[in-house]
Design an enzyme around this catalytic site. Structure first.
Site, PDB file in Angstrom:
ATOM      1  N   HIS A 108      -8.697   2.752  -0.608  1.00  0.00           N
ATOM      2  CA  HIS A 108      -9.076   2.758  -2.024  1.00  0.00           C
ATOM      3  C   HIS A 108      -9.089   1.347  -2.584  1.00  0.00           C
ATOM      4  O   HIS A 108      -8.414   0.453  -2.065  1.00  0.00           O
ATOM      5  CB  HIS A 108      -8.107   3.627  -2.836  1.00  0.00           C
ATOM      6  CG  HIS A 108      -6.677   3.216  -2.698  1.00  0.00           C
ATOM      7  ND1 HIS A 108      -5.897   3.594  -1.628  1.00  0.00           N
ATOM      8  CD2 HIS A 108      -5.888   2.439  -3.483  1.00  0.00           C
ATOM      9  CE1 HIS A 108      -4.690   3.080  -1.765  1.00  0.00           C
ATOM     10  NE2 HIS A 108      -4.658   2.371  -2.877  1.00  0.00           N
ATOM     11  N   HIS A 152      -8.484  -0.629  -6.272  1.00  0.00           N
ATOM     12  CA  HIS A 152      -8.026  -0.547  -7.663  1.00  0.00           C
ATOM     13  C   HIS A 152      -9.013  -1.300  -8.550  1.00  0.00           C
ATOM     14  O   HIS A 152      -9.359  -2.447  -8.253  1.00  0.00           O
ATOM     15  CB  HIS A 152      -6.664  -1.239  -7.838  1.00  0.00           C
ATOM     16  CG  HIS A 152      -5.548  -0.603  -7.083  1.00  0.00           C
ATOM     17  ND1 HIS A 152      -4.663   0.264  -7.669  1.00  0.00           N
ATOM     18  CD2 HIS A 152      -5.161  -0.715  -5.790  1.00  0.00           C
ATOM     19  CE1 HIS A 152      -3.768   0.653  -6.779  1.00  0.00           C
ATOM     20  NE2 HIS A 152      -4.051   0.071  -5.623  1.00  0.00           N
ATOM     21  N   GLN A 164       0.869  -1.188   0.000  1.00  0.00           N
ATOM     22  CA  GLN A 164       0.000   0.000   0.000  1.00  0.00           C
ATOM     23  C   GLN A 164       0.900   1.231   0.000  1.00  0.00           C
ATOM     24  O   GLN A 164       1.726   1.403   0.894  1.00  0.00           O
ATOM     25  CB  GLN A 164      -0.917   0.014   1.235  1.00  0.00           C
ATOM     26  CG  GLN A 164      -1.888   1.187   1.225  1.00  0.00           C
ATOM     27  CD  GLN A 164      -2.785   1.250   2.474  1.00  0.00           C
ATOM     28  OE1 GLN A 164      -2.506   0.600   3.480  1.00  0.00           O
ATOM     29  NE2 GLN A 164      -3.845   2.031   2.399  1.00  0.00           N
TER      30      GLN A 164
HETATM   31  P1  AMP Z   1      -1.632   1.484  -3.392  1.00  0.00           P
HETATM   32  O1  AMP Z   1      -0.180   1.292  -3.763  1.00  0.00           O
HETATM   33  O2  AMP Z   1      -2.449   0.230  -3.379  1.00  0.00           O
HETATM   34  O3  AMP Z   1      -1.753   2.298  -2.109  1.00  0.00           O
HETATM   35  O4  AMP Z   1      -2.251   2.375  -4.540  1.00  0.00           O
HETATM   36  C1  AMP Z   1      -2.101   3.756  -4.615  1.00  0.00           C
HETATM   37  C2  AMP Z   1      -2.281   4.129  -6.053  1.00  0.00           C
HETATM   38  O5  AMP Z   1      -2.482   5.523  -6.113  1.00  0.00           O
HETATM   39  C3  AMP Z   1      -1.078   3.807  -6.945  1.00  0.00           C
HETATM   40  O6  AMP Z   1      -1.485   2.921  -7.973  1.00  0.00           O
HETATM   41  C4  AMP Z   1      -0.661   5.166  -7.489  1.00  0.00           C
HETATM   42  O7  AMP Z   1      -0.264   5.114  -8.823  1.00  0.00           O
HETATM   43  C5  AMP Z   1      -1.922   5.980  -7.319  1.00  0.00           C
HETATM   44  N1  AMP Z   1      -1.726   7.412  -7.192  1.00  0.00           N
HETATM   45  C6  AMP Z   1      -0.856   8.068  -6.386  1.00  0.00           C
HETATM   46  N2  AMP Z   1      -0.993   9.398  -6.523  1.00  0.00           N
HETATM   47  C7  AMP Z   1      -1.975   9.593  -7.433  1.00  0.00           C
HETATM   48  C8  AMP Z   1      -2.596  10.759  -8.016  1.00  0.00           C
HETATM   49  N3  AMP Z   1      -2.211  12.001  -7.679  1.00  0.00           N
HETATM   50  N4  AMP Z   1      -3.572  10.575  -8.933  1.00  0.00           N
HETATM   51  C9  AMP Z   1      -3.956   9.328  -9.286  1.00  0.00           C
HETATM   52  N5  AMP Z   1      -3.430   8.204  -8.768  1.00  0.00           N
HETATM   53  C10 AMP Z   1      -2.453   8.326  -7.863  1.00  0.00           C
END
Ligand code: AMP
Ligand code: ZN
Length: 139
Positions: A102, A104, A96
């Protein structure tokens, strides 16, 4: 509403930083992931700041699930992937990277060999914006 001034997703909810928004309601927001693991990769978040699944009020989890269903159907209709994963990660061992709850929505192609903990690589903004329009047309 619970919020964290240092959280990137809280800033997106507040409109302080831009996003490729797909849909929103009172409790949830869906937008494109800027580091797409595959074309059409998007995120459904709870608007209030809760770091992980363990912190989530059950009714808010239900609201996120309803939006994830709606978005997954739109992604499926727009992009016709070979499959689709809903992925939800909690804590560093699950990779994470943003501690704001969130889900995906991750379209899959046969043979894409995507690992569960994929590497974050910036996507092409114009391509992400164009894909967002295709998904929105199905919402
Ligand atoms: P996780 O690693 O499961 O916490 O997923 C977080 C996700 O948020 C990752 O896939 C990132 O690419 C995405 N992310 C981070 N910053 C942004 C942003 N500003 N806009 C859209 N997605 C983002
Ligand atoms: Zn947050």
């Amino acid at each position: 509403m619970q919020t964290d001034p240092n959280c990137i997703f809280c800033k997106i909810v507040a409109g302080q930083i831009p996003s490729f928004k797909l849909t929103e309601d009172a409790a949830t927001l869906a937008f494109m992931d800027i580091n797409p693991a595959n074309e059409g990769h998007c995120l459904v978040i709870a608007k209030p700041h809760h770091p992980t699944l363990y912190d989530m009020p059950p009714e808010l989890l239900a609201a996120v699930s309803v939006t994830a269903l709606k978005v997954a159907k739109a992604v499926n209709a727009a992009l016709k992937p070979d499959g689709l994963n809903l992925v939800q990660s909690n804590g560093p061992g699950a990779a994470q990277s943003v501690p704001h709850f969130h889900v995906h929505v991750l379209p899959r192609r046969l043979g894409d060999k995507l690992p569960l903990n994929w590497e974050l690589k910036p996507g092409d903004r114009a391509a992400i914006a164009a894909t967002a329009e295709r998904i929105k047309a199905k919402l």
